[in-house]
Design a protein around this motif. Sequence first.
Motif, short mmCIF file in Angstrom:
data_model
loop_
_atom_site.label_atom_id
_atom_site.label_comp_id
_atom_site.label_asym_id
_atom_site.label_seq_id
_atom_site.Cartn_x
_atom_site.Cartn_y
_atom_site.Cartn_z
N GLN A 265 0.84 -1.17 0.13
CA GLN A 265 0.09 -0.03 0.15
C GLN A 265 1.17 1.03 0.06
O GLN A 265 1.79 1.33 0.90
N LEU A 266 0.68 2.23 -0.90
CA LEU A 266 1.26 3.34 -1.03
C LEU A 266 0.45 4.51 -0.35
O LEU A 266 -0.81 4.39 0.03
N PRO A 267 0.89 5.65 0.08
CA PRO A 267 0.28 6.68 1.03
C PRO A 267 -1.24 6.86 0.44
O PRO A 267 -2.22 6.93 1.39
N TRP A 268 -1.13 7.04 -0.64
CA TRP A 268 -2.74 7.45 -1.04
C TRP A 268 -3.28 6.39 -2.06
O TRP A 268 -4.21 6.15 -2.15
N GLY A 269 -2.13 5.73 -2.68
CA GLY A 269 -2.76 4.73 -3.77
C GLY A 269 -2.96 5.04 -4.86
O GLY A 269 -3.31 4.00 -5.93
N ALA A 270 -3.11 6.18 -5.31
CA ALA A 270 -3.31 6.87 -6.61
C ALA A 270 -2.49 6.49 -7.75
O ALA A 270 -2.96 6.29 -8.74
N SER A 271 -1.28 5.95 -7.31
CA SER A 271 -0.40 5.91 -8.55
C SER A 271 -0.28 4.34 -9.00
O SER A 271 0.22 4.17 -10.03
N GLY A 272 -0.76 3.43 -8.08
CA GLY A 272 -0.81 1.92 -8.35
C GLY A 272 -1.38 1.17 -7.35
O GLY A 272 -1.11 -0.15 -7.42
N ASN A 273 -2.40 1.41 -6.80
CA ASN A 273 -3.09 0.37 -5.88
C ASN A 273 -4.30 0.30 -6.36
O ASN A 273 -5.09 -0.55 -5.23
N VAL A 274 -5.07 0.64 -7.21
CA VAL A 274 -6.34 0.38 -7.40
C VAL A 274 -6.77 -0.94 -7.83
O VAL A 274 -5.95 -1.55 -8.56
N LYS A 275 -7.61 -1.43 -7.63
CA LYS A 275 -8.07 -2.87 -7.67
C LYS A 275 -9.50 -2.68 -8.48
O LYS A 275 -10.52 -1.91 -7.97
N ALA A 276 -9.90 -3.51 -9.57
CA ALA A 276 -11.06 -3.63 -10.19
C ALA A 276 -11.34 -4.93 -10.62
O ALA A 276 -10.31 -5.83 -11.21
N THR A 277 -12.49 -5.24 -11.12
CA THR A 277 -12.93 -6.54 -11.80
C THR A 277 -12.65 -6.10 -13.51
O THR A 277 -12.94 -4.98 -13.73
N VAL A 278 -12.84 -7.08 -14.30
CA VAL A 278 -13.02 -6.82 -15.81
C VAL A 278 -14.11 -6.12 -16.04
O VAL A 278 -14.24 -5.28 -16.88
N PRO A 279 -15.46 -6.50 -15.36
CA PRO A 279 -16.68 -5.75 -15.78
C PRO A 279 -16.61 -4.31 -15.58
O PRO A 279 -17.10 -3.32 -16.07
N ASP A 280 -15.71 -4.14 -14.34
CA ASP A 280 -15.83 -2.67 -14.08
C ASP A 280 -14.86 -1.94 -15.20
O ASP A 280 -15.08 -0.69 -15.39
N MET A 281 -13.73 -2.51 -15.20
CA MET A 281 -12.83 -2.05 -16.52
C MET A 281 -13.48 -1.65 -17.75
O MET A 281 -13.27 -0.83 -18.54
N VAL A 282 -14.39 -2.76 -18.23
CA VAL A 282 -15.33 -2.53 -19.28
C VAL A 282 -16.00 -1.38 -19.18
O VAL A 282 -16.28 -0.58 -20.08
N LYS A 283 -16.81 -1.12 -18.01
CA LYS A 283 -17.30 0.29 -17.87
C LYS A 283 -16.43 1.49 -17.98
O LYS A 283 -17.05 2.53 -18.38
N TYR A 284 -15.37 1.23 -17.53
CA TYR A 284 -14.37 2.58 -17.80
C TYR A 284 -14.13 2.64 -19.08
O TYR A 284 -14.13 3.85 -19.53
N LEU A 285 -14.01 1.71 -19.87
CA LEU A 285 -13.77 1.78 -21.46
C LEU A 285 -15.16 2.41 -21.98
O LEU A 285 -14.74 3.29 -22.99
N GLN A 286 -16.33 2.20 -21.55
CA GLN A 286 -17.37 2.74 -22.14
C GLN A 286 -17.47 4.40 -21.75
O GLN A 286 -17.97 4.95 -22.73
N PHE A 287 -17.11 4.45 -20.54
CA PHE A 287 -17.03 5.83 -20.23
C PHE A 287 -16.02 6.72 -20.81
O PHE A 287 -16.07 7.80 -21.13
N GLU A 288 -14.98 6.14 -21.06
CA GLU A 288 -13.93 7.12 -21.90
C GLU A 288 -14.55 7.06 -23.29
O GLU A 288 -14.22 8.14 -23.85
N LEU A 289 -15.09 6.09 -23.98
CA LEU A 289 -15.54 6.10 -25.47
C LEU A 289 -16.62 7.15 -25.48
O LEU A 289 -17.11 7.83 -26.52
#
Length: 387
Positions: A265-289
């Motif tokens: 764990q890094l102090p804020w976690g913003a640079s490398g500590n996020v965790k997610a499922t693939v369905p959540d990352m697909v939602k991120y793709l949709q958000f970006e597109l």
Amino acid sequence: MTVRNRRWLNAFALSAALLGAGCSAAKAPPKDLRADIDQVAQTLIEQPLLHAASIGVVYRGSTFIRHRGDMETGKPGPPTDATVYEIGSLSKTLAGTLMANAVLEGRLGLEDDIRMYLQGDYPNLQYQGHPIRVRHLLSHTSGLPNMLPERANTVLEDFTDHRTPAELNAIYAGYGKADFLKDLHAVQIPRLPGKEYAYSSAGTQLSAHILERVHQRDYEPLLRDFFRDSAGMTGVRINLGDAETPWLAVGYHSDNPLPTTPMPQLPWGASGNVKATVPDMVKYLQFELANGPVVKESHRTLATFDDDFSIGYFWNIVSGDGRKGVYYAHHGGVPRSQCYIYIIPKHDLGIFVITNQSGDQTAHAMETAVDTLVERIAARDGKGGLR
């Protein structure tokens, strides 16, 4: 890989000569994109040391998720939609999105001296009277070191050494926000900010601190609430609860046959500590597109380094590729997983690929997988689109 593309790799994907066999592109696109993704995922896990892989694709509004391989050697069990992955430095693109939203809301400005958001005196965070500004954090041109504390950078110089995960764990055990800000006092800026690209996870951590100051909220609930409300990403996390921990993906570091520990764990976690499922990352793709105002701002060029490579709010912006057009990408790597995200507006296409192994050939194997998919989809576009 070109020299330019190697600059994308974060501190955890350290080979400057990523070699290895990849996926070969088919001469004609099959009728079903699912079959393409299945073939690419299968070829990916056939690469040396790779155990399992997951791929999420959004293409012209349609979504696809495919999983292949076994999470643990000798134990049948593929990844699933419930598998929680460590996405490493893809976390930075989430932080960049939050910064873009804060700019649009008028909470901060790109030209702000970052010391406006720091308590105490930091005369060191400037070079010959030129301060580090918010845009310099976002474009990796601040002159800050990659990691704080500085000794972490020494450990990461030999990322593939089997001792590296344990040494990182020891460095970050009990290392909190106050420790980071104390170490920040000792940093020396070696050059004029804004002039030279030098990847800095410390800069992303500092961005999270700024977000906390302007919102008067801790970073993780800010992250979770924004992406739940804006993208429907209900499972994105920095810290896992007891019920979620069993779903965290097992992973392998380098050529070590034994599973390794999660990224510390890094102090804020913003640079490398996020965790997610693939369905959540697909939602991120949709958000970006969908390319709403916050996404447009986060993709805005803040620094240009050559004709083909620039950077937005932590997003790498690449041009000069006739097949992909202008696209937005980022690599993520921790000691036991690596991943890529690509946003390719030319084809209305988003790709997320992740594997639970992290070594010096992993990034190249995934890049080749993405290139294969893009080639097939480009050919499909030329034949009338998805069928």
